[in-house]
Design an enzyme around this catalytic site. Structure first.
Site, PDB file in Angstrom:
ATOM      1  N   ASP A 191       0.860  -1.167   0.000  1.00 13.74           N
ATOM      2  CA  ASP A 191       0.000   0.000   0.000  1.00 13.74           C
ATOM      3  C   ASP A 191       0.906   1.230   0.000  1.00 13.74           C
ATOM      4  O   ASP A 191       2.073   1.141   0.386  1.00 13.74           O
ATOM      5  CB  ASP A 191      -0.880  -0.021   1.252  1.00 13.74           C
ATOM      6  CG  ASP A 191      -1.754   1.205   1.365  1.00 13.74           C
ATOM      7  OD1 ASP A 191      -2.456   1.532   0.390  1.00 13.74           O
ATOM      8  OD2 ASP A 191      -1.731   1.846   2.428  1.00 13.74           O
TER       9      ASP A 191
ATOM     10  N   ASP B 146      -0.127   5.113   0.889  1.00 16.50           N
ATOM     11  CA  ASP B 146      -0.372   6.075   1.970  1.00 16.50           C
ATOM     12  C   ASP B 146      -0.557   5.361   3.305  1.00 16.50           C
ATOM     13  O   ASP B 146      -1.376   4.459   3.431  1.00 16.50           O
ATOM     14  CB  ASP B 146      -1.606   6.921   1.662  1.00 16.50           C
ATOM     15  CG  ASP B 146      -1.503   7.635   0.323  1.00 16.50           C
ATOM     16  OD1 ASP B 146      -0.380   7.851  -0.150  1.00 16.50           O
ATOM     17  OD2 ASP B 146      -2.558   7.963  -0.251  1.00 16.50           O
TER      18      ASP B 146
ATOM     19  N   HIS C 159     -11.256   4.945  -8.810  1.00 13.58           N
ATOM     20  CA  HIS C 159     -12.713   4.806  -8.771  1.00 13.58           C
ATOM     21  C   HIS C 159     -13.278   4.786  -7.351  1.00 13.58           C
ATOM     22  O   HIS C 159     -12.580   4.469  -6.401  1.00 13.58           O
ATOM     23  CB  HIS C 159     -13.135   3.513  -9.480  1.00 13.58           C
ATOM     24  CG  HIS C 159     -12.543   3.357 -10.824  1.00 13.58           C
ATOM     25  ND1 HIS C 159     -11.695   2.326 -11.153  1.00 13.58           N
ATOM     26  CD2 HIS C 159     -12.640   4.134 -11.939  1.00 13.58           C
ATOM     27  CE1 HIS C 159     -11.318   2.450 -12.418  1.00 13.58           C
ATOM     28  NE2 HIS C 159     -11.874   3.542 -12.913  1.00 13.58           N
TER      29      HIS C 159
ATOM     30  N   LYS D 169      -4.550  -1.020   6.117  1.00 14.03           N
ATOM     31  CA  LYS D 169      -6.009  -1.130   6.161  1.00 14.03           C
ATOM     32  C   LYS D 169      -6.459  -2.572   5.935  1.00 14.03           C
ATOM     33  O   LYS D 169      -5.759  -3.357   5.304  1.00 14.03           O
ATOM     34  CB  LYS D 169      -6.638  -0.237   5.087  1.00 14.03           C
ATOM     35  CG  LYS D 169      -6.490   1.242   5.363  1.00 14.03           C
ATOM     36  CD  LYS D 169      -7.291   2.035   4.364  1.00 14.03           C
ATOM     37  CE  LYS D 169      -7.223   3.513   4.702  1.00 14.03           C
ATOM     38  NZ  LYS D 169      -7.969   4.313   3.722  1.00 14.03           N
TER      39      LYS D 169
END
Length: 192
Positions: A8, A10, A91, A135
């Protein structure tokens, strides 16, 4: 090649600042560049997969995202890190910008982006896979890929760990940050 590590962006590799639209705000997290250099030296491919719904939400433009992307890649390049792939999903199903408002397979926890990277880099099915993120969407994507999953405590990691446990989602391991994640991958990597 010992394996491929999907990362990932951020909160995992750079500071989490919300909707990052200013390239000058890109800040590498402590230990992240060192960790990626270790993984690269040990024979792991490095692939960044990032949800960037700020485009769909109208928080920043595609051009601003591209400028941040270039700064991100160049900042790590200056630290001796070269990524094998860097991809993002712009998106969101509730986006304000109609062109990007959609349900898609590339938004994590979907696996469309990592699967595309695997094909493009010609990674064999037998190659070990790892996912590192802050996350539960990263963890869920990793589970769907059949990857070992690492949740890091940087960014949203601590809060996500608690919410994931309540939802019954558990990473293979929870570690303080990218440095520890890289060390874990090197030790536990089974590659060829």
């Amino acid at each position: 090649m010992r394996g491929i590590v999907f990362l990932d962006r951020d909160g995992t590799l750079i500071e989490e600042v919300g909707y990052l639209r200013d390239p000058s705000a890109v800040r590498i997290l402590p230990g992240a560049a060192e960790a990626l250099r270790l993984l690269s030296r040990e024979g792991f491919l490095l692939a960044v997969v990032s949800n960037q719904a700020g485009v769909a939400r109208g928080k920043f433009t595609g051009a601003e995202l591209e400028a941040v992307h270039r700064r991100f890649v160049s900042a790590f390049g200056a630290e001796g890190v070269v990524f094998d792939a860097v991809e993002y999903c712009p998106h969101h199903p509730e986006g304000a910008v109609e062109a990007y408002r959609r349900v898609c397979g590339c938004r994590k926890p979907g696996t469309e982006l990592p699967e595309w990277i695997l094909r493009r880099l010609r990674v064999p099915d037998s190659c070990p896979r790892y996912v590192v993120g802050d996350k539960m969407s990263d963890v869920s994507m990793g589970v769907r890929l059949g990857a070992a999953t690492i949740l890091v405590g940087t960014g949203y990691g601590i809060a996500e760990k608690d919410s994931g446990e309540r939802a019954g989602i558990t990473p293979d391991v929870f570690l303080p940050g990218m440095r520890e994640a890289a060390e874990w991958i090197v030790v536990h990597g089974t590659g060829s």
